[in-house]
Design a protein around this motif. Structure first.
Motif, short mmCIF file in Angstrom:
data_model
loop_
_atom_site.label_atom_id
_atom_site.label_comp_id
_atom_site.label_asym_id
_atom_site.label_seq_id
_atom_site.Cartn_x
_atom_site.Cartn_y
_atom_site.Cartn_z
N GLY A 3 0.43 -1.21 0.15
CA GLY A 3 -0.44 0.27 0.45
C GLY A 3 0.94 1.38 0.29
O GLY A 3 2.27 1.30 -0.45
N PRO A 4 0.33 2.09 0.44
CA PRO A 4 0.75 3.27 0.44
C PRO A 4 1.88 3.44 1.50
O PRO A 4 2.00 3.12 2.42
N VAL A 5 3.46 4.36 0.38
CA VAL A 5 4.83 4.61 1.74
C VAL A 5 4.84 5.10 1.68
O VAL A 5 4.95 6.45 0.51
N ILE A 11 2.67 13.09 -2.48
CA ILE A 11 2.01 12.69 -3.64
C ILE A 11 1.93 13.99 -4.23
O ILE A 11 2.57 15.48 -3.91
N PHE A 12 1.64 13.65 -5.71
CA PHE A 12 1.82 15.17 -6.51
C PHE A 12 0.36 15.27 -7.21
O PHE A 12 0.57 16.24 -6.73
N LEU A 18 -7.86 8.52 -6.52
CA LEU A 18 -6.55 8.22 -6.17
C LEU A 18 -5.68 9.00 -6.15
O LEU A 18 -6.10 10.48 -5.88
N LEU A 19 -4.37 8.16 -5.33
CA LEU A 19 -3.84 9.57 -4.75
C LEU A 19 -1.99 8.67 -5.95
O LEU A 19 -2.04 7.27 -6.38
N ALA A 77 3.16 6.60 -9.05
CA ALA A 77 2.77 5.63 -8.69
C ALA A 77 0.87 5.68 -8.10
O ALA A 77 0.90 6.53 -7.67
N ALA A 78 -0.08 4.72 -9.16
CA ALA A 78 -1.46 5.25 -8.62
C ALA A 78 -1.73 3.93 -7.47
O ALA A 78 -1.40 3.21 -7.56
N ILE A 79 -2.44 5.56 -6.06
CA ILE A 79 -2.80 4.48 -5.31
C ILE A 79 -4.10 4.24 -5.18
O ILE A 79 -4.47 5.70 -4.77
#
Length: 121
Positions: A3-5, A11-12, A18-19, A77-79
């Motif tokens: 998952g997110p790291v 974050i862009f 989505l993030l 990266a799309a989260i």
């Protein structure tokens, strides 16, 4: 699948679902899994998986280097916000032979993320 790291300053872009965050060295496994799906790779190279060695030594370092060379451009990266899962990547970069300021959008998504409208979101 990770998952997110370290999302805080990485974050862009954030959309409703989505993030998009900077890649990190911890994303090797995510990229290997993505590029191991023959259907994901079908129109890129005929369905051949990218080797873990190529991802670790070529692709991921190039993604990471992009942030330093081109402010505001890169591979992200799309989260998926609802699950925290990696669903693929998007890139924003100068288009080849394009007018200054013209940006190319590209993406590669896990099959499970297809047909959910993420590319147009």
């Amino acid at each position: 699948m990770r998952g997110p790291v370290g999302l805080s300053s990485e974050i862009f872009l954030e959309t409703d679902r989505l993030l998009l965050r900077r890649f990190t060295e911890d994303d090797v496994e995510n990229l290997v899994e993505l590029d191991s799906d023959p259907e994901v790779m079908r129109f890129i190279n005929g369905g051949r998986p990218t080797s873990p060695q190529e991802i670790e030594s070529d692709f991921l370092p190039a993604f990471l280097d992009y942030y330093e060379r081109f402010a505001g451009y890169g591979f992200w990266a799309a989260i998926e916000k609802s699950t925290g899962q990696f669903v693929g990547w998007f890139h924003f970069r100068p288009a080849k032979d394009a007018a200054p300021g013209e940006v190319e959008l590209g993406y590669r998504l896990r099959k499970a993320a297809w047909r959910k409208g993420y590319a147009t979101e």
